[in-house]
Design a protein around this motif. Sequence first.
Motif, PDB file in Angstrom:
ATOM      1  N   GLU A   1     -12.583 -10.941 -61.929  1.00  0.00           N
ATOM      2  CA  GLU A   1     -13.867 -10.080 -61.805  1.00  0.00           C
ATOM      3  C   GLU A   1     -14.533 -10.860 -61.575  1.00  0.00           C
ATOM      4  O   GLU A   1     -15.611 -10.716 -60.520  1.00  0.00           O
ATOM      5  CB  GLU A   1     -14.684  -9.567 -63.099  1.00  0.00           C
ATOM      6  CG  GLU A   1     -13.095  -8.161 -63.847  1.00  0.00           C
ATOM      7  CD  GLU A   1     -13.070  -7.727 -65.348  1.00  0.00           C
ATOM      8  OE1 GLU A   1     -14.384  -8.899 -65.920  1.00  0.00           O
ATOM      9  OE2 GLU A   1     -12.440  -7.675 -65.323  1.00  0.00           O
ATOM     10  N   ASP A   2     -14.647 -12.816 -61.878  1.00  0.00           N
ATOM     11  CA  ASP A   2     -15.255 -13.538 -61.632  1.00  0.00           C
ATOM     12  C   ASP A   2     -15.018 -13.435 -59.573  1.00  0.00           C
ATOM     13  O   ASP A   2     -15.884 -13.591 -59.277  1.00  0.00           O
ATOM     14  CB  ASP A   2     -14.812 -14.553 -62.155  1.00  0.00           C
ATOM     15  CG  ASP A   2     -15.640 -16.074 -61.824  1.00  0.00           C
ATOM     16  OD1 ASP A   2     -16.597 -15.816 -62.147  1.00  0.00           O
ATOM     17  OD2 ASP A   2     -15.315 -16.579 -61.704  1.00  0.00           O
ATOM     18  N   LYS A   3     -14.419 -13.211 -59.546  1.00  0.00           N
ATOM     19  CA  LYS A   3     -14.487 -13.488 -57.820  1.00  0.00           C
ATOM     20  C   LYS A   3     -14.639 -12.385 -57.120  1.00  0.00           C
ATOM     21  O   LYS A   3     -15.367 -13.164 -56.348  1.00  0.00           O
ATOM     22  CB  LYS A   3     -12.603 -12.886 -57.500  1.00  0.00           C
ATOM     23  CG  LYS A   3     -12.105 -13.758 -55.561  1.00  0.00           C
ATOM     24  CD  LYS A   3     -11.040 -13.531 -55.573  1.00  0.00           C
ATOM     25  CE  LYS A   3     -10.443 -13.744 -53.916  1.00  0.00           C
ATOM     26  NZ  LYS A   3     -10.658 -12.935 -52.699  1.00  0.00           N
ATOM     27  N   LYS A   4     -14.155 -10.947 -57.526  1.00  0.00           N
ATOM     28  CA  LYS A   4     -14.917 -10.178 -57.150  1.00  0.00           C
ATOM     29  C   LYS A   4     -17.224 -10.781 -57.289  1.00  0.00           C
ATOM     30  O   LYS A   4     -18.018 -10.166 -56.211  1.00  0.00           O
ATOM     31  CB  LYS A   4     -15.069  -8.366 -57.814  1.00  0.00           C
ATOM     32  CG  LYS A   4     -13.684  -8.268 -57.761  1.00  0.00           C
ATOM     33  CD  LYS A   4     -13.431  -7.420 -57.731  1.00  0.00           C
ATOM     34  CE  LYS A   4     -11.858  -7.121 -58.349  1.00  0.00           C
ATOM     35  NZ  LYS A   4     -11.283  -5.624 -58.841  1.00  0.00           N
ATOM     36  N   GLU A   5     -17.305 -10.344 -58.214  1.00  0.00           N
ATOM     37  CA  GLU A   5     -19.230 -11.222 -58.505  1.00  0.00           C
ATOM     38  C   GLU A   5     -19.293 -12.250 -57.647  1.00  0.00           C
ATOM     39  O   GLU A   5     -20.896 -12.500 -57.240  1.00  0.00           O
ATOM     40  CB  GLU A   5     -18.616 -11.579 -59.778  1.00  0.00           C
ATOM     41  CG  GLU A   5     -19.037 -10.877 -60.494  1.00  0.00           C
ATOM     42  CD  GLU A   5     -19.314 -10.766 -62.238  1.00  0.00           C
ATOM     43  OE1 GLU A   5     -19.607 -11.774 -62.677  1.00  0.00           O
ATOM     44  OE2 GLU A   5     -18.419 -10.244 -62.999  1.00  0.00           O
ATOM     45  N   SER A   6     -18.204 -13.129 -56.796  1.00  0.00           N
ATOM     46  CA  SER A   6     -18.803 -14.238 -56.355  1.00  0.00           C
ATOM     47  C   SER A   6     -18.846 -13.459 -54.964  1.00  0.00           C
ATOM     48  O   SER A   6     -19.317 -14.230 -53.454  1.00  0.00           O
ATOM     49  CB  SER A   6     -18.006 -15.744 -56.519  1.00  0.00           C
ATOM     50  OG  SER A   6     -16.763 -15.440 -56.046  1.00  0.00           O
TER      51      SER A   6
END
Length: 69
Positions: free
Chosen positions: A63-68
């Motif tokens: 999820e963190d990757k998608k947010e960045s």
Amino acid sequence: MRQWLIDLRQLHGFTQAEVAKIVGIKQPYYSKIERGKQIPTTKCDIEKKIADLLGFQYTKFFEDKKESE
């Protein structure tokens, strides 16, 4: 930077080196994970080991990757 991961590690009283040793990786690799430069490998379930140790859902890494992006 994954500040949430740093905060969780510190909340549990671990150093980067301690987390790395417990989950079976080297500290520089763990440092890259915290800095957001590396997504933990699914090959050895590193993301699950870190999540279990620090008390969060391992999917947070992805999820963190998608947010960045």
